[in-house]
Structure formats: structure tokens, C-alpha cells
Design an enzyme around this catalytic site. Structure first.
Site, PDB file in Angstrom:
ATOM      1  N   GLU A   1       5.335  -4.461  -1.067  1.00  0.00           N
ATOM      2  CA  GLU A   1       3.916  -4.221  -0.800  1.00  0.00           C
ATOM      3  C   GLU A   1       3.720  -3.310   0.407  1.00  0.00           C
ATOM      4  OE1 GLU A   1       4.179  -8.661  -2.059  1.00  0.00           O
ATOM      5  OE2 GLU A   1       5.466  -7.166  -1.129  1.00  0.00           O
TER       6      GLU A   1
ATOM      7  N   CYS B   1       3.782 -12.480   0.265  1.00  0.00           N
ATOM      8  CA  CYS B   1       4.057 -13.427   1.347  1.00  0.00           C
ATOM      9  C   CYS B   1       2.962 -13.280   2.418  1.00  0.00           C
ATOM     10  CB  CYS B   1       5.429 -13.153   1.943  1.00  0.00           C
ATOM     11  SG  CYS B   1       5.525 -11.598   2.883  1.00  0.00           S
TER      12      CYS B   1
END
Length: 158
Positions: A61, A89
Site C-alpha cells: 500500500e 495493517c
């Protein structure tokens, strides 16, 4: 904001899955992310590169957000959609919120470290300055299978 049609969600997730498989070549966990602009055009992509770069922040990401920001010349990714094969996360969710991403579409749930609804829900936390639309479980079985295969192989071949 324009919704992403179900068939487009699956199409983009399959593209991300293909990218995720490339991470295995560097010993990285096979996770990949794509950033689409408001018109649905790809403006950034990334896969896990922690092992490759020896960088603890090189999650898929983060790599994709950096690429998208560079492509548009702005750190604010307002109106964008991030497609990722694994639930983000806490670190990645924080970056997604900070970048003002509009929507996250993810595949497999992360029951140990997920921050988009499983363990935490950073993306929709009302205490933060920005909330993200979340679409979960797109191609979840396929995304989970890639990860399970990677970790099973590592247990056999340390």
C-alpha cells in the site's frame, strides 16, 4: 463519488493478485496494491518490497500510494480507490487516511494485524480527520490462497 462496479472490483483485484505473485521472487510476502483515480484509471501500483529494499515501510500500500502521489504531483489522493490483496495493517491504514484516499477495496482479511475492520478499524474511525469507504472480501479466497501457499512453502523450505 462514483461506485466501482462489482465486475470492475474483481477485475482490478485479479490484476493486483498477478502483481502480488511477483513479490515471491524477492522473498517478500505476496501482497500487491493498485491506486485508481476518480475516473478509474490506474495511477499507482506496488507490491511488498520489505525484503527487496530492506525497508520496514515498503508494504504494498505504501509503495502504491507513493507511486500515485508522484504520478499526480500531489500527496492528497482525494477521490482515489486503493485495491489491495490483503486487509491493510495499522501503518498502511494510517497512510491511507493521511493521503485522503476515498475508498479501499481489499481481498483477504488479516485476523492478526488488519486495520480495516478485523482487529482494528482505523479506516472508519470517527475520531480521525478522514474516513474511508471499505469494500471487503473481493476475491478473498484467491487472495488468501496465494498467501497460504507462500507461508506453507516457507515452513517446508526455511
Amino acid at each position: 463519488m462514483t461506485p466501482v462496479a462489482a465486475d470492475e472490483q474483481h477485475e482490478w483485484m485479479l490484476r493486483a493478485l498477478a502483481d502480488a505473485r511477483l513479490a515471491v521472487g524477492t522473498g517478500d510476502v505476496p501482497v500487491a496494491a493498485l491506486v485508481l483515480d476518480a475516473a478509474g484509471r490506474l495511477i499507482g501500483s506496488g507490491r511488498n518490497e520489505r525484503e527487496k529494499l530492506q525497508d520496514p515501510t515498503a508494504h504494498a500500500e505504501i509503495v502504491a500510494l507513493r507511486a500515485a502521489a508522484q504520478a499526480i504531483g500531489d500527496w492528497q489522493l482525494t477521490g482515489t480507490t486503493l485495491v489491495v490483496t490483503l486487509e491493510p495493517c495499522v501503518m498502511c491504514a494510517g497512510a491511507i487516511v493521511a493521503a485522503r484516499v476515498y475508498r479501499v477495496i481489499f481481498g483477504a482479511w488479516d485476523a492478526k494485524a488488519g486495520a480495516a475492520g478485523s482487529v482494528y478499524d482505523v479506516l472508519r474511525d470517527r475520531r480521525l480527520n478522514h474516513r474511508v469507504e471499505v469494500i471487503a472480501g473481493v476475491e478473498a479466497d484467491a487472495c488468501a490462497a496465494v498467501l497460504e501457499g507462500f507461508f506453507a512453502a516457507r515452513r517446508v523450505d526455511p
